[in-house]
Write a protein that holds these residues in place. Structure first.
Motif, short mmCIF file in Angstrom:
data_model
loop_
_atom_site.label_atom_id
_atom_site.label_comp_id
_atom_site.label_asym_id
_atom_site.label_seq_id
_atom_site.Cartn_x
_atom_site.Cartn_y
_atom_site.Cartn_z
N LEU A 35 8.08 -51.00 -24.71
CA LEU A 35 6.79 -51.64 -24.45
C LEU A 35 6.87 -52.54 -23.22
O LEU A 35 5.88 -52.72 -22.52
CB LEU A 35 6.35 -52.47 -25.66
CG LEU A 35 5.86 -51.69 -26.88
CD1 LEU A 35 5.63 -52.64 -28.06
CD2 LEU A 35 4.57 -50.93 -26.56
N GLY A 36 8.04 -53.08 -22.97
CA GLY A 36 8.20 -53.97 -21.84
C GLY A 36 8.39 -53.25 -20.52
O GLY A 36 8.19 -53.83 -19.45
N SER A 37 8.76 -51.95 -20.58
CA SER A 37 9.06 -51.23 -19.34
C SER A 37 8.13 -50.05 -19.07
O SER A 37 7.85 -49.74 -17.91
CB SER A 37 10.52 -50.73 -19.37
OG SER A 37 10.74 -49.91 -20.52
N ALA A 38 7.69 -49.39 -20.13
CA ALA A 38 6.83 -48.20 -19.94
C ALA A 38 5.37 -48.61 -19.85
O ALA A 38 4.89 -49.42 -20.65
CB ALA A 38 7.03 -47.23 -21.10
N ARG A 39 4.66 -48.04 -18.91
CA ARG A 39 3.23 -48.31 -18.76
C ARG A 39 2.48 -47.14 -19.38
O ARG A 39 2.19 -46.15 -18.71
CB ARG A 39 2.87 -48.49 -17.30
CG ARG A 39 3.55 -49.68 -16.64
CD ARG A 39 3.10 -49.86 -15.21
NE ARG A 39 1.67 -50.09 -15.11
CZ ARG A 39 1.01 -50.21 -13.96
NH1 ARG A 39 1.66 -50.09 -12.81
NH2 ARG A 39 -0.30 -50.42 -13.96
N ALA A 40 2.18 -47.27 -20.66
CA ALA A 40 1.55 -46.17 -21.39
C ALA A 40 0.06 -46.43 -21.58
O ALA A 40 -0.36 -47.58 -21.74
CB ALA A 40 2.23 -46.00 -22.75
N ASP A 41 -0.71 -45.36 -21.57
CA ASP A 41 -2.14 -45.45 -21.86
C ASP A 41 -2.39 -45.39 -23.37
O ASP A 41 -3.31 -46.02 -23.88
CB ASP A 41 -2.89 -44.31 -21.18
CG ASP A 41 -2.68 -44.28 -19.68
OD1 ASP A 41 -2.95 -45.32 -19.04
OD2 ASP A 41 -2.24 -43.24 -19.16
N VAL A 42 -1.56 -44.61 -24.05
CA VAL A 42 -1.67 -44.44 -25.50
C VAL A 42 -0.30 -44.60 -26.13
O VAL A 42 0.69 -44.02 -25.64
CB VAL A 42 -2.23 -43.05 -25.87
CG1 VAL A 42 -2.26 -42.86 -27.40
CG2 VAL A 42 -3.62 -42.86 -25.29
N VAL A 43 -0.22 -45.39 -27.18
CA VAL A 43 1.01 -45.53 -27.95
C VAL A 43 0.79 -44.83 -29.29
O VAL A 43 -0.07 -45.22 -30.07
CB VAL A 43 1.37 -47.01 -28.19
CG1 VAL A 43 2.62 -47.12 -29.07
CG2 VAL A 43 1.59 -47.72 -26.86
N VAL A 44 1.55 -43.76 -29.51
CA VAL A 44 1.52 -43.06 -30.80
C VAL A 44 2.54 -43.76 -31.68
O VAL A 44 3.75 -43.66 -31.45
CB VAL A 44 1.84 -41.57 -30.64
CG1 VAL A 44 1.83 -40.87 -32.00
CG2 VAL A 44 0.85 -40.91 -29.70
N LEU A 45 2.05 -44.50 -32.66
CA LEU A 45 2.88 -45.48 -33.36
C LEU A 45 3.17 -45.07 -34.80
O LEU A 45 2.29 -45.07 -35.65
CB LEU A 45 2.16 -46.83 -33.35
CG LEU A 45 2.95 -48.06 -33.76
CD1 LEU A 45 4.09 -48.31 -32.77
CD2 LEU A 45 2.05 -49.28 -33.83
N GLY A 46 4.43 -44.72 -35.06
CA GLY A 46 4.86 -44.40 -36.41
C GLY A 46 5.83 -45.42 -36.97
O GLY A 46 6.24 -45.32 -38.12
N ILE A 47 6.21 -46.40 -36.15
CA ILE A 47 7.10 -47.48 -36.58
C ILE A 47 6.55 -48.80 -36.06
O ILE A 47 5.72 -48.82 -35.14
CB ILE A 47 8.55 -47.28 -36.04
CG1 ILE A 47 8.52 -47.09 -34.51
CG2 ILE A 47 9.22 -46.11 -36.71
CD1 ILE A 47 9.89 -46.95 -33.89
N GLY A 48 6.99 -49.91 -36.66
CA GLY A 48 6.54 -51.22 -36.19
C GLY A 48 5.04 -51.39 -36.29
O GLY A 48 4.39 -51.91 -35.37
N LEU A 49 4.45 -50.97 -37.43
CA LEU A 49 3.00 -51.01 -37.55
C LEU A 49 2.44 -52.43 -37.53
O LEU A 49 1.24 -52.61 -37.27
CB LEU A 49 2.57 -50.30 -38.84
CG LEU A 49 2.93 -48.81 -38.92
CD1 LEU A 49 2.36 -48.19 -40.19
CD2 LEU A 49 2.45 -48.06 -37.70
N ASP A 50 3.28 -53.42 -37.77
CA ASP A 50 2.81 -54.80 -37.69
C ASP A 50 2.56 -55.22 -36.24
O ASP A 50 1.98 -56.29 -35.99
CB ASP A 50 3.83 -55.74 -38.32
CG ASP A 50 5.20 -55.64 -37.66
OD1 ASP A 50 5.71 -54.51 -37.54
OD2 ASP A 50 5.76 -56.67 -37.28
N LEU A 51 2.95 -54.36 -35.29
CA LEU A 51 2.76 -54.67 -33.86
C LEU A 51 1.45 -54.12 -33.31
O LEU A 51 1.16 -54.29 -32.13
CB LEU A 51 3.92 -54.08 -33.04
CG LEU A 51 5.33 -54.59 -33.39
CD1 LEU A 51 6.37 -53.80 -32.60
CD2 LEU A 51 5.45 -56.08 -33.11
N VAL A 52 0.65 -53.49 -34.17
CA VAL A 52 -0.59 -52.85 -33.70
C VAL A 52 -1.45 -53.80 -32.89
O VAL A 52 -1.89 -53.47 -31.79
CB VAL A 52 -1.41 -52.29 -34.89
CG1 VAL A 52 -2.80 -51.88 -34.42
CG2 VAL A 52 -0.70 -51.10 -35.51
#
Length: 209
Positions: free
Chosen positions: A43-60
């Motif tokens: 998250l600190g290095s990649a510039r993503a438009d969409v995050v497909v999130l299957g882990i760390g759901l508390d970070l939504v």
């Protein structure tokens, strides 16, 4: 080109989605995370438009401030879906969904829209009326009631906009209308008023009698 950060702990899911994305000209996986630690690093290095999130759901909520979040959920339980969407997720699909369905969801949330499979969308819409604020504040429009429900959950304007599929400016207008109609001096006071009404309601078993 939509840039994707794919975060999931199941390699078979990651490999399958990566193969599907590789065959599409409009999507690109720019980073992969298999653990929570890797997710935080990416998250600190990649510039993503969409995050497909299957882990760390508390970070939504935190991720949603910078990218559209498509939750790759482990269940279709109402509570899990509602929590994810209220936190700011722009979409929700079960992990067992077909890869082409996940790609469709990615494209939808990348356009700034909300996505949920038909059965899940119906489930969310079918929440118990006793959990809504409309019976307590009939002076609000249905959309204002939706916004107030999310204020009770401490959702910010960006998260509310993503959840309801509207602009942040429209959210601000709804909040202003809510403050006038309740009346309340701030969004915090409006959320407190609604929360107090909801907490004071009779248990569901009693209201059904």
């Amino acid at each position: 080109m939509t840039r994707i950060l794919l975060a999931d702990s199941q390699p078979v899911v990651v490999d399958m989605l990566c193969r599907q994305v590789a065959s599409t000209p409009d999507l690109d996986v720019v980073a992969i995370a298999g653990t929570r630690a890797e997710l935080l690093d990416r998250l600190g290095s990649a510039r993503a438009d969409v995050v497909v999130l299957g882990i760390g759901l508390d970070l939504v909520a935190g991720i949603a401030a910078n990218a559209a979040v498509l939750v790759l959920g482990g269940s279709s339980r109402e509570a899990d879906i509602v929590v994810a969407m209220a936190a700011g997720a722009a979409g929700y699909v079960p992990r067992q969904a077909r890869p082409d369905e996940v790609l469709t969801a990615i494209r939808v949330v990348a356009r700034g829209e909300l996505y949920a499979p038909a059965d899940i969308a119906a489930l969310v819409r079918g929440r118990r009326r006793g959990d809504r604020v409309d019976s307590f504040f009939p002076q609000l429009t249905p959309r204002e009631q939706d916004v107030l429900e999310l204020l009770v959950r401490n959702a910010g304007n960006a998260a509310i906009a993503r959840h309801l599929g509207i602009t942040v400016k429209t959210v601000r207008n709804h909040v202003s209308n809510i403050l006038v109609k309740l009346p309340a001096r701030s969004r915090t006071e409006a959320a407190w008023l609604a929360g107090e009404r909801l907490r004071a309601r009779p248990p569901a078993a009693m209201t059904n009698r």
